[in-house]
Structures are given as C-alpha cells and as structure tokens.
Design a protein around this motif. Structure first.
Motif, PDB file in Angstrom:
ATOM      1  N   VAL A   1       0.879  -1.632  -0.235  1.00 24.80           N
ATOM      2  CA  VAL A   1      -0.077   0.121  -0.111  1.00 24.80           C
ATOM      3  C   VAL A   1       0.748   1.899   0.017  1.00 24.80           C
ATOM      4  O   VAL A   1       0.398   2.283   0.714  1.00 24.80           O
ATOM      5  CB  VAL A   1      -0.688   0.243   1.865  1.00 24.80           C
ATOM      6  N   LYS A   2       2.073   1.026  -0.683  1.00 24.30           N
ATOM      7  CA  LYS A   2       2.915   1.961  -0.274  1.00 24.30           C
ATOM      8  C   LYS A   2       3.082   3.411  -1.508  1.00 24.30           C
ATOM      9  O   LYS A   2       1.492   3.017  -2.724  1.00 24.30           O
ATOM     10  CB  LYS A   2       4.675   2.045  -1.155  1.00 24.30           C
ATOM     11  N   ALA A   3       3.104   4.568  -1.315  1.00 25.08           N
ATOM     12  CA  ALA A   3       2.555   6.169  -2.051  1.00 25.08           C
ATOM     13  C   ALA A   3       1.158   5.525  -2.987  1.00 25.08           C
ATOM     14  O   ALA A   3       0.486   5.816  -3.379  1.00 25.08           O
ATOM     15  CB  ALA A   3       2.538   5.569  -3.700  1.00 25.08           C
TER      16      ALA A   3
ATOM     17  N   VAL B   1       8.013  -1.947   6.282  1.00 22.90           N
ATOM     18  CA  VAL B   1       9.040  -0.548   5.105  1.00 22.90           C
ATOM     19  C   VAL B   1       9.671  -1.480   4.178  1.00 22.90           C
ATOM     20  O   VAL B   1      11.048  -1.425   4.820  1.00 22.90           O
ATOM     21  CB  VAL B   1       9.236   0.620   6.497  1.00 22.90           C
ATOM     22  N   LEU B   2       9.468  -0.788   3.140  1.00 25.32           N
ATOM     23  CA  LEU B   2      10.467  -1.250   2.068  1.00 25.32           C
ATOM     24  C   LEU B   2      12.300  -0.517   2.108  1.00 25.32           C
ATOM     25  O   LEU B   2      13.148  -1.277   1.985  1.00 25.32           O
ATOM     26  CB  LEU B   2      10.045  -1.969   0.376  1.00 25.32           C
ATOM     27  N   SER B   3      11.577   0.650   2.099  1.00 23.80           N
ATOM     28  CA  SER B   3      12.349   1.659   1.763  1.00 23.80           C
ATOM     29  C   SER B   3      12.844   2.573   3.245  1.00 23.80           C
ATOM     30  O   SER B   3      13.072   3.636   3.131  1.00 23.80           O
ATOM     31  CB  SER B   3      12.396   2.415   0.639  1.00 23.80           C
TER      32      SER B   3
ATOM     33  N   ASN C   1      19.256  -5.159  -8.383  1.00 23.43           N
ATOM     34  CA  ASN C   1      20.313  -4.020  -8.139  1.00 23.43           C
ATOM     35  C   ASN C   1      19.721  -2.613  -7.409  1.00 23.43           C
ATOM     36  O   ASN C   1      20.280  -1.473  -8.002  1.00 23.43           O
ATOM     37  CB  ASN C   1      21.288  -3.968  -8.973  1.00 23.43           C
ATOM     38  N   ARG C   2      18.470  -2.237  -7.112  1.00 15.86           N
ATOM     39  CA  ARG C   2      18.305  -1.197  -6.291  1.00 15.86           C
ATOM     40  C   ARG C   2      18.254  -1.528  -4.571  1.00 15.86           C
ATOM     41  O   ARG C   2      19.892  -1.382  -4.622  1.00 15.86           O
ATOM     42  CB  ARG C   2      16.296  -0.653  -6.347  1.00 15.86           C
ATOM     43  N   LEU C   3      17.469  -1.561  -4.040  1.00 20.54           N
ATOM     44  CA  LEU C   3      18.542  -1.483  -2.206  1.00 20.54           C
ATOM     45  C   LEU C   3      18.138  -3.044  -2.615  1.00 20.54           C
ATOM     46  O   LEU C   3      17.673  -3.935  -3.256  1.00 20.54           O
ATOM     47  CB  LEU C   3      17.036  -1.360  -1.798  1.00 20.54           C
TER      48      LEU C   3
ATOM     49  N   LEU D   1      13.356 -13.065   5.485  1.00 17.24           N
ATOM     50  CA  LEU D   1      14.128 -13.148   4.528  1.00 17.24           C
ATOM     51  C   LEU D   1      13.426 -12.281   3.559  1.00 17.24           C
ATOM     52  O   LEU D   1      12.675 -13.315   2.819  1.00 17.24           O
ATOM     53  CB  LEU D   1      14.909 -14.278   4.179  1.00 17.24           C
ATOM     54  N   MET D   2      14.160 -11.446   1.938  1.00 19.00           N
ATOM     55  CA  MET D   2      12.606 -11.241   0.687  1.00 19.00           C
ATOM     56  C   MET D   2      13.744 -10.510  -0.140  1.00 19.00           C
ATOM     57  O   MET D   2      15.020 -10.278   0.262  1.00 19.00           O
ATOM     58  CB  MET D   2      11.875 -10.394   1.627  1.00 19.00           C
ATOM     59  N   SER D   3      12.916 -10.956  -1.195  1.00 17.92           N
ATOM     60  CA  SER D   3      13.742 -10.169  -2.792  1.00 17.92           C
ATOM     61  C   SER D   3      13.046  -9.589  -3.389  1.00 17.92           C
ATOM     62  O   SER D   3      11.792 -10.033  -3.342  1.00 17.92           O
ATOM     63  CB  SER D   3      14.877 -10.916  -3.155  1.00 17.92           C
ATOM     64  N   HIS D   4      13.148  -9.104  -4.573  1.00 21.24           N
ATOM     65  CA  HIS D   4      12.281  -8.748  -5.349  1.00 21.24           C
ATOM     66  C   HIS D   4      12.212  -9.047  -6.990  1.00 21.24           C
ATOM     67  O   HIS D   4      13.826  -9.055  -7.326  1.00 21.24           O
ATOM     68  CB  HIS D   4      12.763  -7.079  -4.736  1.00 21.24           C
ATOM     69  N   LEU D   5      12.036  -8.915  -7.039  1.00 22.37           N
ATOM     70  CA  LEU D   5      12.246  -9.376  -9.199  1.00 22.37           C
ATOM     71  C   LEU D   5      12.028  -8.805  -9.517  1.00 22.37           C
ATOM     72  O   LEU D   5      11.276  -8.149  -9.486  1.00 22.37           O
ATOM     73  CB  LEU D   5      10.941 -10.235  -8.884  1.00 22.37           C
TER      74      LEU D   5
ATOM     75  N   SER E   1       7.715 -13.106  -4.208  1.00 26.54           N
ATOM     76  CA  SER E   1       6.691 -12.372  -5.332  1.00 26.54           C
ATOM     77  C   SER E   1       5.721 -11.408  -4.805  1.00 26.54           C
ATOM     78  O   SER E   1       5.470 -10.849  -3.865  1.00 26.54           O
ATOM     79  CB  SER E   1       6.195 -13.059  -5.837  1.00 26.54           C
ATOM     80  N   ASN E   2       5.910 -10.872  -6.200  1.00 26.39           N
ATOM     81  CA  ASN E   2       5.047  -9.073  -6.280  1.00 26.39           C
ATOM     82  C   ASN E   2       4.144  -9.876  -7.078  1.00 26.39           C
ATOM     83  O   ASN E   2       4.007 -11.275  -7.344  1.00 26.39           O
ATOM     84  CB  ASN E   2       5.757  -8.025  -6.964  1.00 26.39           C
ATOM     85  N   SER E   3       2.812  -8.559  -7.770  1.00 26.25           N
ATOM     86  CA  SER E   3       2.046  -9.088  -8.230  1.00 26.25           C
ATOM     87  C   SER E   3       2.401 -10.049  -9.428  1.00 26.25           C
ATOM     88  O   SER E   3       1.411 -11.348  -9.731  1.00 26.25           O
ATOM     89  CB  SER E   3       1.137  -8.419  -8.924  1.00 26.25           C
ATOM     90  N   GLY E   4       3.123  -9.632 -10.264  1.00 27.47           N
ATOM     91  CA  GLY E   4       3.015 -10.407 -11.127  1.00 27.47           C
ATOM     92  C   GLY E   4       3.794 -11.942 -10.869  1.00 27.47           C
ATOM     93  O   GLY E   4       3.849 -13.153 -11.271  1.00 27.47           O
TER      94      GLY E   4
ATOM     95  N   PRO F   1       1.770  -8.863  -3.448  1.00 28.64           N
ATOM     96  CA  PRO F   1       1.373  -8.185  -4.646  1.00 28.64           C
ATOM     97  C   PRO F   1       0.657  -6.418  -4.282  1.00 28.64           C
ATOM     98  O   PRO F   1       0.709  -6.257  -2.895  1.00 28.64           O
ATOM     99  CB  PRO F   1      -0.468  -8.890  -4.797  1.00 28.64           C
ATOM    100  N   GLY F   2       0.988  -5.697  -5.116  1.00 26.08           N
ATOM    101  CA  GLY F   2       0.269  -4.564  -5.215  1.00 26.08           C
ATOM    102  C   GLY F   2      -0.628  -4.429  -5.938  1.00 26.08           C
ATOM    103  O   GLY F   2      -2.048  -4.036  -6.396  1.00 26.08           O
ATOM    104  N   ILE F   3       0.137  -3.919  -7.630  1.00 27.40           N
ATOM    105  CA  ILE F   3      -0.983  -3.575  -8.396  1.00 27.40           C
ATOM    106  C   ILE F   3      -2.369  -4.488  -9.002  1.00 27.40           C
ATOM    107  O   ILE F   3      -2.984  -3.688  -9.414  1.00 27.40           O
ATOM    108  CB  ILE F   3       0.562  -3.085  -9.844  1.00 27.40           C
ATOM    109  N   GLY F   4      -1.435  -5.598  -8.392  1.00 26.42           N
ATOM    110  CA  GLY F   4      -2.284  -6.199  -8.792  1.00 26.42           C
ATOM    111  C   GLY F   4      -3.971  -6.450  -8.351  1.00 26.42           C
ATOM    112  O   GLY F   4      -5.096  -6.789  -8.858  1.00 26.42           O
TER     113      GLY F   4
HETATM  114  C1  LIG Z   1       6.605  -2.038  -5.124  1.00 28.21           C
HETATM  115  C2  LIG Z   1       6.994  -3.288  -4.717  1.00 28.21           C
HETATM  116  C3  LIG Z   1       5.647  -4.419  -3.982  1.00 28.21           C
HETATM  117  C4  LIG Z   1       4.358  -4.576  -5.108  1.00 28.21           C
HETATM  118  O1  LIG Z   1       4.677  -4.250  -6.493  1.00 28.21           O
HETATM  119  P1  LIG Z   1       3.866  -4.998  -7.784  1.00 28.21           P
HETATM  120  O2  LIG Z   1       4.067  -5.289  -8.904  1.00 28.21           O
HETATM  121  O3  LIG Z   1       2.741  -3.577  -7.450  1.00 28.21           O
HETATM  122  O4  LIG Z   1       2.646  -5.511  -7.367  1.00 28.21           O
HETATM  123  C5  LIG Z   1       6.658  -5.553  -4.317  1.00 28.21           C
HETATM  124  N1  LIG Z   1       7.836  -5.571  -3.676  1.00 28.21           N
HETATM  125  C6  LIG Z   1       8.548  -4.414  -3.265  1.00 28.21           C
HETATM  126  C7  LIG Z   1       9.922  -4.787  -3.124  1.00 28.21           C
HETATM  127  C8  LIG Z   1       8.434  -3.673  -4.190  1.00 28.21           C
HETATM  128  O5  LIG Z   1       8.879  -2.374  -4.286  1.00 28.21           O
END
Ligand SMILES: *Cc1c(COP(=O)(O)O)cnc(C)c1O
Length: 353
Positions: free
Chosen positions: A20-22, A66-68, A118-120, A145-149, A182-185, A200-203
C-alpha cells in the motif's frame, strides 16, 4: 479490490500481504488498507517510514513492513511505531542494533537480499558476512528474508529463474526463516516463486502485469472520471484551448470537462497529429480529446455520440471501464502504476463496496 485480494489468496497457499505504498498507488492508503483488512489481510508493505507510521496510527493488529527505510535516521520512529524495516545493508543492520539496544527492545526485521534487480538489497558478500558474524546474528531477529524480481511482469524472461536460483541459495543461509520473493506478477510465475509470503500491489488494484500474454486474472477496480461542466457548439473554424492548437473543420458539439493535468491527465498526451488520438469516454462511447489539456480543464469532441443525449454533470471517463488503463498507459509510453500514482491529490476518491 477485496475480490482481487481473494483471487490472490486462492492462487497461493502463501500468506498474501498487500503493498500500500505511495498512498496505495494513489488510491488512498487508509480506505484501501481498511477494505483489505476487512477481507482478511493482516500484513502490509509501505515504502517509507512515514507511510508506515500513518498506517500504524490507523491499524494496530497488523504487521507493517517498510521497504525503503532510512534506518540511520529513522530507527526510533520504526521502533516506536512497531514497524518492520526491510534492512538492505550492514550499515542499516548496525544502526538498527544500536537503536534497539538503546531502546532495550528486540523487534523483528526483514532482510532484503540482492538477487539481481540492484536497487535496495543486501549484496551477497554482506549477507555472508552477516551470517558469519555471531554478534550481529544474535542481536537480530530476522522475521523474513525477502528479495524483489526485476522482470516479474514478463513470464518469458530468463532473468526470473536466475533470481529464483540466487534467492534459493541465500535462503539456505537462513534456515527456518520465512521467505518472500513475489510481487503481483511473480505470483503468476508459478508456485516455486511463492515461498511463505507474496507481496502483490498493482494486482490488487486491478492490473494484471501479464495482461499481454494471458486473460487477466484480476478485475479492474479503478475508474478515473470527471464531470462535464459545459456542452456547447463549436462553429467551424473556431479553435480550442491554449495555443489554439485545435481548429475544427466543421460545426460540432464539444464538452468541457473538469479535470486537467493537475488531476493527473498527462499534458503530453495531446498531440494534434497523434493517431490514435487521446481518448475519453462519455456514456460508454469513445470520444476524442481536443485542444491542449489545461490545469483544470480538458475538452472533448462529442461528435461520436451522434446526437445522443448528454447533460452537464454527466461523467467523462479517462480510463477504467470503457477504456482500459493498460490501453492509455501504452499510448502514453508508461505503465498503469504511473497513471494511478499520478492521480492528483484534489481528485475525490470515492469507494464502492
Ligand atoms: C512495489 C513493490 C512490490 C509490489 O509490486 P507490484 O508489482 O505492484 O505487485 C513488491 N515488493 C517490492 C519490494 C516493491 O517495491
């Protein structure tokens, strides 16, 4: 939106958190979080510490990640509000350990490890250093433990499997710690991408990142519309808007709409030469946007309605139902995420059950 949350729950046996960021992608964090809470969501992700603090003031019995976080300056706020920072470097780990010791608190953290965006994200060398450092390990309660695609929106991308493999490797360093990738995709890349929690966010907000290659698995829920304030005849040869860039060749009926670039309608969208022209919809019929978009006003050509009755107060849709947000995004060379988050702050967010 609650329905979309349900769809994600049905698609996985992992816990479904909501991003629910931004301001919930521009849609309004508090009402969105409330609705998701009612649907059973108990885990939320925000980007910044201040967002987490606002959410915490509203919801007590949920986990807020808090992601960032800027741990060096925000540890006190994070601790006081019971927020879970996603730590991404050893500096942050150390700042957190000092702050937690001073506050005499042991609070959970997430470790965000780098796997290829290669962001945070904590580089592997730092992750290993952390694992081999008993003092740091003991003081740190790693709850996740997390990572982002990087390419979750593209099921064909080889990068996804590469990141999955790296994540699997790092995971072995943290036996028993729940994992999230995983995020939405990512959720729709397959069960091996789910682990213990998906984010998920956008989904949830109605855009399926794989819409190009599959039938959408979520329902559109956002509609961006504004009222018609004036309907009038535009005589042939008359111009519309700043710069008088649009000149009508014939008599026509036009509508003046109460929304402009201050509300998130992209001013670059209007190009008198562009084809297909920027569109909007009135009573389910596509109409053309004409003239420059001003701060508070957009003008549309009502000819396509062929005399069908329209009245002042009728709404003009910019995207949502008749015109998919994906279509507008493509036309503008951007993504639905940006269109949502650009909706201006004065736009009234109205929520349907
Ligand atoms: C924004 C974000 C998400 C959500 O991404 P969507 O593509 O909106 O599902 C998940 N994880 C991280 C680390 C993000 O920055």
């Amino acid at each position: 939106m609650r329905d979309n949350f349900g769809r994600y729950c049905a698609a996985t046996s992992a816990r479904v958190a909501a991003v629910v960021k931004a301001d919930a992608y521009g849609l309004g964090m508090i009402p969105v979080a409330d609705a998701l809470y009612k649907a059973g969501c108990r885990t939320f992700f925000v980007a910044f510490t201040a967002e987490g603090a606002s959410l915490r003031e509203h919801l007590r019995d949920v986990d807020i990640y808090v992601l960032s976080p800027l741990v060096a300056t925000e540890s006190q706020v994070l601790l006081n509000y019971g927020l879970i920072p996603c730590l991404y470097d050893l500096q942050g780990v150390d700042a957190w350990l000092i702050a937690a010791r001073e506050a005499n608190m042991t609070m959970p953290v997430a470790l965000h490890v780098e796997t290829g965006i290669n962001r945070l994200g904590m580089p592997e060398t730092e992750v290993r250093a952390l694992c081999n450092d008993q003092r740091r390990r003991r003081g740190l309660h790693v709850a996740m433990l997390m990572s982002h695609l990087a390419c979750a929106d593209d099921p064909g991308a080889a990068h996804n499997a590469r990141q999955l493999r790296r994540f699997e490797q790092m995971r072995r360093l943290f036996p028993g710690v729940p994992c999230s990738l995983s995020n939405s995709g990512g959720v729709f890349l397959g069960r091996n991408y789910h682990f213990d929690m998906v984010r998920p966010g956008i989904g949830l907000y109605g855009h399926d990142p794989h819409y190009r290659v599959t039938a959408p698995r979520v329902k559109p829920v956002v509609r961006f519309e504004a009222p018609l304030a004036q309907i009038k005849r535009l005589p042939a040869g008359e111009a519309v808007g700043y710069g008088a860039t649009y000149v009508s060749r014939e008599d026509k009926q036009i509508g003046v709409v109460l929304a402009g670039y201050a509300d998130g309608i992209d001013r670059r969208a209007f190009d008198p030469q562009s084809w297909p022209p920027q569109q909007a919809a009135v009573s389910g019929v596509r109409v053309r946007v004409i003239g420059r978009i001003s701060m508070d006003i957009t003008t549309v050509d009502l000819s396509a309605l062929h005399g069908r009755q329209v009245r002042v107060g009728d709404t003009v849709e910019f995207f949502g139902q008749v015109i998919a947000v994906e279509e507008i995004a493509e036309q503008l060379g951007t993504i639905p995420y940006e269109l949502f988050t650009r909706i201006g702050s004065r736009v009234v967010r109205a929520y349907e059950e």
